[in-house]
Design an enzyme around this catalytic site. Structure first.
Site, mmCIF file in Angstrom:
data_model
loop_
_atom_site.group_PDB
_atom_site.id
_atom_site.type_symbol
_atom_site.label_atom_id
_atom_site.label_comp_id
_atom_site.label_asym_id
_atom_site.label_seq_id
_atom_site.Cartn_x
_atom_site.Cartn_y
_atom_site.Cartn_z
ATOM 1 N N ASP B 11 0.840 -1.204 0.008
ATOM 2 C CA ASP B 11 0.213 0.081 0.060
ATOM 3 C C ASP B 11 0.957 1.157 0.077
ATOM 4 O O ASP B 11 1.710 1.257 0.933
ATOM 5 C CB ASP B 11 -0.961 0.165 1.268
ATOM 6 C CG ASP B 11 -1.849 -1.135 1.125
ATOM 7 O OD1 ASP B 11 -1.975 -1.619 0.204
ATOM 8 O OD2 ASP B 11 -2.807 -0.910 2.149
ATOM 9 N N ASP B 130 -14.160 -6.671 -5.053
ATOM 10 C CA ASP B 130 -14.262 -6.669 -3.859
ATOM 11 C C ASP B 130 -15.698 -7.293 -3.354
ATOM 12 O O ASP B 130 -16.642 -6.731 -3.592
ATOM 13 C CB ASP B 130 -14.111 -5.542 -2.746
ATOM 14 C CG ASP B 130 -12.823 -4.765 -2.831
ATOM 15 O OD1 ASP B 130 -11.866 -5.670 -3.611
ATOM 16 O OD2 ASP B 130 -12.728 -3.703 -2.568
#
Lengths: 200, 253
Positions: B11, B130
């Site tokens: 990230d 997702d």
């Protein structure tokens, strides 16, 4: 050592230019006729679609034809496929550069497409590009079409639903269906070998 | 034989790694270049950078990040997070990324997937899905980092994005993500069997067995993981040895 990467399509061409620079070559991205004169070697990068690349290459066609056999040309992925007579990418057949006999066809529907990831390259004994690379090494592939051809130019193969040529070499033409610039250590050897070929 | 891929995910925020390797003596723990090089050296097959910054000049910082990473990395990498337009995709690919991953924008504007795959080629367009379990055999697609339900069925959406031209699906189980109790094997298998493009499983890795499970029973083509690698619970190299010993084809670097 000047390597000209032909800028015929949108995509990641930075990686191949950069990979050659890291190996000490003066690599540039260009789409000008003049670039061929000063080039020691030319690269057809593996980006874009067959029809788009061929239509853009039309303007440089005569220059490219002129160096075949005198200056080494490296075709990567789509670049390798452009060496052949025609491709079915895009539905109707599109004419390629026609330097090698064979046509570009889709991988069989029995396997997931694109063929994406690391696969093995076999029978690499007679390839100049693969000198020093162990047989069965893994290289990075990202494609849905392959060159259907046989005979002398095929220097190595890979199996994925079908046995297809992953390296071709013939009279100054060098092609890899995989991306050497993305294939870690063994990929680097391939690019070094190409530079060595260009130097002689 | 085509190898199953192991993909670490980092990230990044404003060009710096905010969720990455913690266990090694890093000169600069926030440097994406240093972290990428460590994973390549360990035998990672690809990397994913998930950009979580929300700044106004987001695109500029992402492009700068991509350029720096591409200068050192000899394996493919994907950039995701906030990719919304064809121009975003163009600038990231041009800077040296191999693929982009599109999530929220794909749901809101499916045409983006179609246009991008036609323009840049399917092989560089990853659609991230997702999904959260609704009931026994049904999963719903969420957007905006898993905060907003869409009413879309995950398996149907996966089929749809394949049709639109996506070259790959990055499938994250919202239920499993962060638990380290294993991937949602059932979800992964369902999606993988419903499409003919590669599926990357994500969310829930805690042990090498979990990875083995999702790559075999779950039929995933690749497994993505973050914390387990960043905290050194196991290494890419150790994981690959484990998988190889159990007959899973993996790349030996």
């Amino acid at each position: 050592m000047k390597v000209v990467v032909l800028d015929y399509a949108v995509g990641n061409v930075f990686s191949i230019v950069n990979a050659f620079r890291r190996l000490g070559a003066d690599a540039v991205l260009s789409f000008k006729a003049g670039a061929f004169d000063s080039a020691d070697a030319v690269v057809l990068p593996g980006v874009g679609s067959y029809p788009a690349a061929m239509s853009r290459l039309e303007t440089l066609r005569s220059y490219l034809d002129g160096i075949v056999g005198s200056k080494p040309i490296l075709g990567i992925c789509l670049g390798l496929q452009l060496f052949f007579e025609e491709s079915l990418e895009g539905g109707a057949p599109v004419r390629g550069l026609g330097y090698l006999s064979g046509r570009v066809v889709p991988l069989p529907p029995s396997v997931k497409r694109p063929h994406m990831g690391w696969n093995q390259v076999f029978n690499i004994g007679s390839s100049e590009l693969l000198e020093g690379v162990p047989d069965g090494s893994f290289f990075y592939f990202a494609h849905s079409f392959y060159a259907s051809t046989s005979g002398e130019p095929v220097k190595a193969f890979t199996d994925y639903g079908v046995r297809f040529p992953s390296v071709v070499e013939s009279g100054g033409l060098y092609g890899t269906q995989f991306h050497p610039e993305k294939s870690g250590r063994v990929g680097r050897i391939v690019l070094e070998n190409f530079l060595r070929i260009a130097r002689r | 034989m085509l190898a199953k891929r192991i993909i670490p995910c980092l990230d990044v925020k404003d060009g710096r790694v905010v969720k990455g390797i913690k266990f090694r003596n890093l000169r600069d723990a926030g440097d994406p270049v240093e972290q990428a090089a460590i994973y390549e050296e360990q035998g990672a097959d690809e990397l994913v950078f998930l950009d979580i910054s929300a700044s106004i000049d987001k695109r500029r910082t992402v492009v700068e990040l991509v350029r720096r990473v591409a200068e050192v990395l000899f394996i493919p990498f994907t950039v995701g997070g906030g990719i919304r337009t064809v121009e975003d995709i163009y600038s990231v690919l041009r800077a040296g990324a191999d693929k982009v991953s599109i999530n929220t924008a794909a749901v809101q504007s499916p045409k983006l997937v179609e246009e991008a795959s036609a323009e840049f080629g399917s092989q560089c367009i990853v659609v991230a899905i997702d999904a959260a379990r609704l009931e026994a055999e049904s999963w719903e697609v969420y957007i905006y980092s898993g905060t907003r339900p869409t009413g879309l069925n995950a398996v149907e959406w996966a089929r749809k994005v394949e049709e639109l031209g996506a070259g790959e699906i990055l499938l994250t189980s919202i239920d499993a993500d962060g638990t380290q109790r294993g991937y949602d094997v059932e979800l992964t298998r369902r999606v993988s069997e419903s499409v003919s493009i590669p599926v990357i499983a994500s969310g829930g890795a805690g042990t090498p067995f979990h990875v083995y499970q999702v790559l075999t029973e779950g039929r995933a083509d690749a497994a993505l993981m973050a914390s387990v690698l960043h905290y050194g619970m196991f290494t890419v190299r150790g994981l690959k040895k484990y998988l190889r010993e159990r007959g899973v084809p993996v790349r030996t670097a």
